[in-house]
Design a protein around this motif. Structure first.
Motif, mmCIF file in Angstrom:
data_model
loop_
_atom_site.group_PDB
_atom_site.id
_atom_site.type_symbol
_atom_site.label_atom_id
_atom_site.label_comp_id
_atom_site.label_asym_id
_atom_site.label_seq_id
_atom_site.Cartn_x
_atom_site.Cartn_y
_atom_site.Cartn_z
ATOM 1 N N PRO A 1 -43.128 27.394 -86.001
ATOM 2 C CA PRO A 1 -43.272 26.167 -85.208
ATOM 3 C C PRO A 1 -43.704 24.988 -86.085
ATOM 4 C CG PRO A 1 -45.016 27.730 -84.670
ATOM 5 C CD PRO A 1 -44.117 28.402 -85.646
ATOM 6 N N LEU A 2 -43.105 23.841 -85.808
ATOM 7 C CA LEU A 2 -43.413 22.619 -86.549
ATOM 8 C C LEU A 2 -44.107 21.631 -85.629
ATOM 9 C CD1 LEU A 2 -40.037 22.144 -88.437
ATOM 10 C CD2 LEU A 2 -42.106 23.254 -89.271
ATOM 11 N N THR A 3 -44.806 20.661 -86.234
ATOM 12 C CA THR A 3 -45.430 19.617 -85.423
ATOM 13 C C THR A 3 -44.346 18.685 -84.916
ATOM 14 O OG1 THR A 3 -45.794 18.257 -87.387
ATOM 15 C CG2 THR A 3 -47.600 19.691 -86.692
ATOM 16 N N GLY A 4 -44.651 17.998 -83.846
ATOM 17 C CA GLY A 4 -43.677 17.072 -83.282
ATOM 18 C C GLY A 4 -43.141 17.586 -81.965
ATOM 19 N N ASP A 5 -41.838 17.608 -81.847
ATOM 20 C CA ASP A 5 -41.182 18.055 -80.625
ATOM 21 C C ASP A 5 -41.616 19.488 -80.299
ATOM 22 O OD1 ASP A 5 -39.472 18.065 -78.489
ATOM 23 O OD2 ASP A 5 -37.711 18.621 -79.654
ATOM 24 N N ASP B 1 -40.153 21.996 -79.122
ATOM 25 C CA ASP B 1 -39.187 23.031 -79.462
ATOM 26 C C ASP B 1 -38.709 22.958 -80.906
ATOM 27 O OD1 ASP B 1 -39.258 24.214 -77.009
ATOM 28 O OD2 ASP B 1 -37.624 23.014 -76.192
ATOM 29 N N SER B 2 -39.445 22.254 -81.763
ATOM 30 C CA SER B 2 -39.005 22.155 -83.148
ATOM 31 C C SER B 2 -39.514 23.359 -83.932
ATOM 32 C CB SER B 2 -39.506 20.858 -83.780
ATOM 33 O OG SER B 2 -40.906 20.848 -83.834
ATOM 34 N N GLY B 3 -38.658 23.860 -84.802
ATOM 35 C CA GLY B 3 -39.028 25.017 -85.600
ATOM 36 C C GLY B 3 -38.144 25.118 -86.825
ATOM 37 N N ALA B 4 -38.599 25.908 -87.776
ATOM 38 C CA ALA B 4 -37.850 26.129 -89.011
ATOM 39 C C ALA B 4 -37.718 27.627 -89.229
ATOM 40 C CB ALA B 4 -38.568 25.496 -90.202
ATOM 41 N N TYR C 1 -37.920 28.160 -94.896
ATOM 42 C CA TYR C 1 -39.271 27.672 -95.189
ATOM 43 C C TYR C 1 -39.766 28.251 -96.513
ATOM 44 C CZ TYR C 1 -44.395 27.489 -94.447
ATOM 45 O OH TYR C 1 -45.737 27.305 -94.570
#
Length: 175
Positions: free
Chosen positions: A87-91, A93-96, A101
């Motif tokens: 999981p990424l910060t921001g939206d 549902d954002s992810g990498a 990574y």
């Protein structure tokens, strides 16, 4: 978003065993219906099971093996799989992808001058970087690698920022 791996190996093994048992029972039933001698004689199996005692060694071993397999399958079903999406910060549902990574962090470490090879292991709380260099003096190399990896982490911006630890190993000894 924390997508995890599927439990395909335990599911495949269970399905293969159940399929083998079903095929064996179906073949025995078809052989009985056609009047042939079945591979699996129902009467012999029923007689052996009926004559078995709970105090005998064979039923105890078989029941222990079945219970152990059941516990292993239950354990495999209840434990979460490895995380595939970070999981990424921001939206929300954002992810990498974790492989991308890891590759991005490894590339940041190998781009540092003097680094020959970088190995990386990632966790949710820590990123461990092991670096090989041909330099005889490794002063400041670990700080440069840490700064490069932290800069890449700033660019990626994971939801939980891991701590970075760097270990440098020189392939040549100082004279």
């Amino acid at each position: 978003m924390k997508r995890r791996t599927r439990r395909s190996l335990p599911a495949s093994l269970t399905a293969a065993v159940l399929l083998a048992v079903c095929v064996l029972v179906a073949v025995a039933a078809i052989q009985r219906l056609t009047g042939n001698q079945p591979w699996l004689d129902y009467r012999a199996v029923a007689t052996a099971v009926h004559n078995a005692r709970w105090t005998d060694l064979v039923p105890a071993l078989i029941s222990a093996a079945v219970a152990l397999v059941g516990l292993v399958l239950l354990w495999a079903a209840l434990l979460p799989g490895k995380r595939r999406i970070l999981p990424l910060t921001g939206d929300p549902d954002s992810g990498a992808d974790t492989t991308g990574y890891r590759s991005a962090l490894r590339a940041a470490a190998t781009d540092v001058d003097g680094v020959e090879q970088a190995r990386l292991s990632t966790g949710s709380r820590k990123v461990k970087v092991r670096v090989k260099t041909a330099r005889t003096r490794t002063d400041g190399l670990s700080d440069a690698v840490r700064a490069a990896v932290e800069s890449r982490l700033d660019h990626i911006s994971p939801a939980r920022r891991p701590a970075v630890s760097v270990r440098v190993r020189a392939t040549r000894e100082a004279s």
